[in-house]
Design a protein around this motif. Sequence first.
Motif, mmCIF file in Angstrom:
data_model
loop_
_atom_site.group_PDB
_atom_site.id
_atom_site.type_symbol
_atom_site.label_atom_id
_atom_site.label_comp_id
_atom_site.label_asym_id
_atom_site.label_seq_id
_atom_site.Cartn_x
_atom_site.Cartn_y
_atom_site.Cartn_z
ATOM 1 N N TRP A 1 0.859 -1.320 -0.210
ATOM 2 C CA TRP A 1 0.286 0.125 0.118
ATOM 3 C C TRP A 1 1.087 0.931 0.173
ATOM 4 C CZ3 TRP A 1 -3.404 -1.877 4.927
ATOM 5 C CH2 TRP A 1 -4.277 -2.640 3.842
ATOM 6 N N MET A 2 0.872 1.797 -1.025
ATOM 7 C CA MET A 2 1.178 3.297 -0.817
ATOM 8 C C MET A 2 2.668 3.251 -0.662
ATOM 9 S SD MET A 2 -1.075 5.449 0.876
ATOM 10 C CE MET A 2 -0.229 7.088 1.444
ATOM 11 N N GLY A 3 3.161 1.686 -1.133
ATOM 12 C CA GLY A 3 5.174 1.859 -1.301
ATOM 13 C C GLY A 3 5.603 1.297 0.068
ATOM 14 N N LYS A 4 4.256 0.497 0.543
ATOM 15 C CA LYS A 4 4.637 0.338 1.976
ATOM 16 C C LYS A 4 4.881 -0.891 1.910
ATOM 17 C CE LYS A 4 5.331 4.155 3.802
ATOM 18 N NZ LYS A 4 6.699 5.481 3.297
ATOM 19 N N PHE A 5 5.159 -1.935 2.888
ATOM 20 C CA PHE A 5 5.403 -3.283 3.158
ATOM 21 C C PHE A 5 4.586 -3.192 4.528
ATOM 22 C CE2 PHE A 5 7.189 -7.425 5.356
ATOM 23 C CZ PHE A 5 6.908 -7.862 4.201
ATOM 24 N N ILE A 6 3.269 -3.468 4.141
ATOM 25 C CA ILE A 6 2.159 -3.661 5.255
ATOM 26 C C ILE A 6 2.599 -4.554 6.619
ATOM 27 C CG2 ILE A 6 0.523 -2.631 3.716
ATOM 28 C CD1 ILE A 6 -0.841 -5.803 3.899
ATOM 29 N N PRO A 7 2.132 -3.909 7.784
ATOM 30 C CA PRO A 7 2.129 -4.064 8.955
ATOM 31 C C PRO A 7 1.613 -5.569 9.556
ATOM 32 C CG PRO A 7 0.977 -2.077 9.258
ATOM 33 C CD PRO A 7 1.135 -2.466 8.167
ATOM 34 N N PRO A 8 0.539 -6.389 8.913
ATOM 35 C CA PRO A 8 0.339 -7.724 8.710
ATOM 36 C C PRO A 8 1.252 -8.273 7.719
ATOM 37 C CG PRO A 8 -1.558 -6.873 8.117
ATOM 38 C CD PRO A 8 -0.387 -5.450 8.257
ATOM 39 N N LEU A 9 2.133 -7.671 7.102
ATOM 40 C CA LEU A 9 3.014 -9.053 6.075
ATOM 41 C C LEU A 9 4.666 -8.659 6.988
ATOM 42 C CD1 LEU A 9 2.344 -8.158 2.747
ATOM 43 C CD2 LEU A 9 1.403 -10.134 3.926
ATOM 44 N N ARG A 10 4.264 -7.938 8.116
ATOM 45 C CA ARG A 10 5.862 -7.442 8.537
ATOM 46 C C ARG A 10 5.946 -8.527 9.981
ATOM 47 N NH1 ARG A 10 9.263 -3.680 8.443
ATOM 48 N NH2 ARG A 10 7.871 -2.174 6.518
ATOM 49 N N SER A 11 4.410 -8.218 10.380
ATOM 50 C CA SER A 11 4.505 -9.256 11.447
ATOM 51 C C SER A 11 4.111 -10.449 11.474
ATOM 52 C CB SER A 11 2.339 -9.018 12.659
ATOM 53 O OG SER A 11 2.674 -7.463 12.561
ATOM 54 N N PRO B 1 1.504 -6.761 -10.436
ATOM 55 C CA PRO B 1 0.520 -5.274 -11.036
ATOM 56 C C PRO B 1 -0.600 -5.147 -11.323
ATOM 57 C CG PRO B 1 2.726 -4.708 -11.954
ATOM 58 C CD PRO B 1 2.461 -6.298 -11.799
ATOM 59 N N VAL B 2 -1.780 -5.072 -10.660
ATOM 60 C CA VAL B 2 -3.084 -5.065 -10.998
ATOM 61 C C VAL B 2 -3.611 -4.200 -12.051
ATOM 62 C CG1 VAL B 2 -4.233 -2.946 -10.418
ATOM 63 C CG2 VAL B 2 -5.355 -5.025 -9.634
ATOM 64 N N GLY B 3 -2.861 -3.212 -12.452
ATOM 65 C CA GLY B 3 -2.559 -2.633 -14.277
ATOM 66 C C GLY B 3 -2.499 -3.605 -15.234
ATOM 67 N N MET B 4 -2.332 -4.575 -15.020
ATOM 68 C CA MET B 4 -1.469 -5.683 -16.160
ATOM 69 C C MET B 4 -3.042 -6.688 -16.459
ATOM 70 S SD MET B 4 1.600 -7.494 -14.781
ATOM 71 C CE MET B 4 2.175 -8.518 -16.036
ATOM 72 N N VAL B 5 -3.903 -6.633 -15.930
ATOM 73 C CA VAL B 5 -4.977 -6.641 -16.508
ATOM 74 C C VAL B 5 -6.253 -5.964 -16.647
ATOM 75 C CG1 VAL B 5 -5.059 -8.383 -14.881
ATOM 76 C CG2 VAL B 5 -6.937 -6.732 -14.052
ATOM 77 N N LEU B 6 -5.530 -4.399 -16.991
ATOM 78 C CA LEU B 6 -6.514 -3.616 -17.345
ATOM 79 C C LEU B 6 -6.123 -2.954 -19.121
ATOM 80 C CD1 LEU B 6 -6.139 -0.532 -14.440
ATOM 81 C CD2 LEU B 6 -7.905 -1.644 -14.876
ATOM 82 N N PRO B 7 -7.504 -2.656 -19.359
ATOM 83 C CA PRO B 7 -7.283 -2.120 -20.565
ATOM 84 C C PRO B 7 -6.492 -1.217 -21.043
ATOM 85 C CG PRO B 7 -9.775 -2.064 -20.234
ATOM 86 C CD PRO B 7 -8.722 -2.694 -18.794
ATOM 87 N N ASP B 8 -5.546 -0.991 -22.121
ATOM 88 C CA ASP B 8 -4.807 -0.020 -22.226
ATOM 89 C C ASP B 8 -5.013 1.667 -21.837
ATOM 90 O OD1 ASP B 8 -3.019 -1.378 -23.083
ATOM 91 O OD2 ASP B 8 -2.791 -1.011 -24.741
ATOM 92 N N PHE C 1 -8.491 1.693 -11.854
ATOM 93 C CA PHE C 1 -7.297 1.088 -10.824
ATOM 94 C C PHE C 1 -7.604 0.455 -9.901
ATOM 95 C CE2 PHE C 1 -4.044 1.075 -7.767
ATOM 96 C CZ PHE C 1 -3.546 0.036 -7.937
ATOM 97 N N MET C 2 -8.574 1.240 -8.621
ATOM 98 C CA MET C 2 -9.247 0.924 -7.280
ATOM 99 C C MET C 2 -10.308 -0.141 -7.655
ATOM 100 S SD MET C 2 -6.466 2.735 -5.153
ATOM 101 C CE MET C 2 -8.038 2.446 -3.776
ATOM 102 N N LYS C 3 -10.689 0.097 -8.230
ATOM 103 C CA LYS C 3 -12.108 -0.938 -8.710
ATOM 104 C C LYS C 3 -11.757 -2.252 -9.247
ATOM 105 C CE LYS C 3 -15.033 3.096 -8.895
ATOM 106 N NZ LYS C 3 -16.585 3.684 -9.885
#
Length: 180
Positions: free
Chosen positions: A71-81, A134-141, A150-152
């Motif tokens: 999320w926003m370039g961060k390694f999120i807390p559940p994964l870090r924990s 990257p989720v963008g890989m599944v979006l049309p150009d 992207f968010m949806k």
Amino acid sequence: MMKTIVVYYSRKGSNKYLAEKISGSLSCEKEEIKPRLNVFLLFLMNIHLGIRPMKHNIKEYDTVILCGPIWMGKFIPPLRSFINKYFQQINKLIFVTCCGSTYAKKDEKFGHGLVFKEVEKMLKDKCIFCQAFPVGMVLPDDKKEDPDAFMKTHLNDENFKGEIQERFDGFINKANLLIR
């Protein structure tokens, strides 16, 4: 025989989908990381109260595939924990993410490349590979730069094809070589 487990955290479902797809392709077990308190806003502020104990004994596995968002370039807390709690029990780890950053921007402020470096630094030689989807890989150009689209967008059987499927197939081939 080498044992592998996919351990994942997913808030909106894309990383759960990816974890299930990996687990199915590699015929291995999977388990969800469950935070003690699952509050998104606290995660963004990097406040976390830890995770619940895993049902599987992580030490019994030769390889852990850790799957979760960035999320926003961060390694999120559940994964870090998870890493902090089970570091001593992890033999080898592969980190996988369905994230927002593209390969072209992976080393920028919000890029997955910076998180990969952080994971590698935390785990040292235990981290054997990192892979982004990257989720963008599944979006049309015409929608790849559209933040709303992207968010949806979430990974599913309908959109997991083409470029992302090819990348996934390559990942599974490489993972098979690394875990055997």
